[in-house]
Motif scaffolding. Structure first.
Motif, mmCIF file in Angstrom:
data_model
loop_
_atom_site.group_PDB
_atom_site.id
_atom_site.type_symbol
_atom_site.label_atom_id
_atom_site.label_comp_id
_atom_site.label_asym_id
_atom_site.label_seq_id
_atom_site.Cartn_x
_atom_site.Cartn_y
_atom_site.Cartn_z
ATOM 1 N N LYS A 1 -34.461 5.106 77.546
ATOM 2 C CA LYS A 1 -34.390 3.722 77.054
ATOM 3 C C LYS A 1 -33.669 3.705 75.712
ATOM 4 C CE LYS A 1 -38.003 1.397 79.447
ATOM 5 N NZ LYS A 1 -37.382 0.202 79.945
ATOM 6 N N ASP B 1 -27.984 1.666 85.278
ATOM 7 C CA ASP B 1 -28.214 1.162 83.921
ATOM 8 C C ASP B 1 -28.509 -0.323 84.036
ATOM 9 O OD1 ASP B 1 -27.288 3.645 82.429
ATOM 10 O OD2 ASP B 1 -25.497 3.184 83.606
ATOM 11 N N TYR B 2 -29.598 -0.760 83.383
ATOM 12 C CA TYR B 2 -29.949 -2.173 83.478
ATOM 13 C C TYR B 2 -30.694 -2.631 82.243
ATOM 14 C CZ TYR B 2 -34.450 -0.235 85.047
ATOM 15 O OH TYR B 2 -35.612 0.474 85.139
ATOM 16 N N GLU B 3 -30.645 -3.925 81.993
ATOM 17 C CA GLU B 3 -31.392 -4.504 80.882
ATOM 18 C C GLU B 3 -32.855 -4.607 81.278
ATOM 19 O OE1 GLU B 3 -29.615 -8.166 79.636
ATOM 20 O OE2 GLU B 3 -27.793 -7.166 78.952
ATOM 21 N N SER B 4 -33.716 -4.246 80.339
ATOM 22 C CA SER B 4 -35.144 -4.266 80.644
ATOM 23 C C SER B 4 -35.923 -4.934 79.524
ATOM 24 C CB SER B 4 -35.649 -2.854 80.882
ATOM 25 O OG SER B 4 -35.298 -1.988 79.834
ATOM 26 N N ASP C 1 -32.141 0.702 72.592
ATOM 27 C CA ASP C 1 -32.249 -0.671 72.103
ATOM 28 C C ASP C 1 -31.083 -1.549 72.550
ATOM 29 O OD1 ASP C 1 -34.704 -0.410 70.832
ATOM 30 O OD2 ASP C 1 -33.800 0.180 68.918
ATOM 31 N N SER C 2 -29.925 -0.935 72.818
ATOM 32 C CA SER C 2 -28.743 -1.730 73.140
ATOM 33 C C SER C 2 -27.729 -0.897 73.917
ATOM 34 C CB SER C 2 -28.088 -2.225 71.846
ATOM 35 O OG SER C 2 -27.574 -1.114 71.120
ATOM 36 N N MET C 3 -26.741 -1.568 74.476
ATOM 37 C CA MET C 3 -25.630 -0.901 75.149
ATOM 38 C C MET C 3 -24.874 -0.026 74.149
ATOM 39 S SD MET C 3 -23.928 -0.370 77.940
ATOM 40 C CE MET C 3 -24.011 -1.680 79.127
ATOM 41 N N LEU D 1 -32.234 -1.405 76.976
ATOM 42 C CA LEU D 1 -31.417 -0.920 78.083
ATOM 43 C C LEU D 1 -32.089 0.306 78.688
ATOM 44 C CD1 LEU D 1 -28.466 -1.452 79.297
ATOM 45 C CD2 LEU D 1 -27.982 0.719 78.218
ATOM 46 N N THR D 2 -32.207 0.338 80.003
ATOM 47 C CA THR D 2 -32.759 1.482 80.716
ATOM 48 C C THR D 2 -31.632 2.198 81.429
ATOM 49 O OG1 THR D 2 -34.881 0.374 81.023
ATOM 50 C CG2 THR D 2 -34.390 2.196 82.504
ATOM 51 N N HIS D 3 -31.627 3.527 81.298
ATOM 52 C CA HIS D 3 -30.611 4.404 81.891
ATOM 53 C C HIS D 3 -31.353 5.451 82.712
ATOM 54 C CE1 HIS D 3 -27.070 7.005 82.124
ATOM 55 N NE2 HIS D 3 -27.720 7.975 81.505
#
Length: 95
Positions: free
Chosen positions: A58, A92-95, A60-62, A2-4
């Motif tokens: 970054k 915030d998005y999955e990467s 590893d998970s939400m 997860l990227t924030h």
């Protein structure tokens, strides 16, 4: 993963305030184990549409990001951010 990403526009654009904010954000890496990556950038263009500081993190998970959000070290940095920010935007998005 997860990227924030958060962009901050500060009320006080002094070098002292910008550096203090940057260093507080970077200090989170040593304090929050679930924070896998952090980069903090300071704007160098200073255009009308520019924000002053970019936070790139970054996880590893939400669930890890949610742990980060309520971590005491993060909450302490947020106290400072609330005092100095004019505006903030995030993605915030999955990467």
């Amino acid at each position: 993963m997860l990227t924030h990403i958060v962009l901050f526009k500060l009320n006080d654009k002094s070098e002292e305030t910008i550096l203090k904010t940057k260093n507080l954000l970077l200090g989170l890496k040593e304090q929050i184990p679930c924070l896998k990556f952090i980069e903090v950038g300071v704007d160098i263009v200073h255009s009308e549409r520019s924000y002053d500081i970019a936070l790139y993190t970054k996880f590893d998970s939400m669930a890890d990001m949610e742990t980060y959000q309520v971590h005491p070290a993060h909450l302490k940095v947020l106290e400072h951010i609330k005092l100095v920010k004019e505006a903030a935007v995030a993605i915030d998005y999955e990467s």
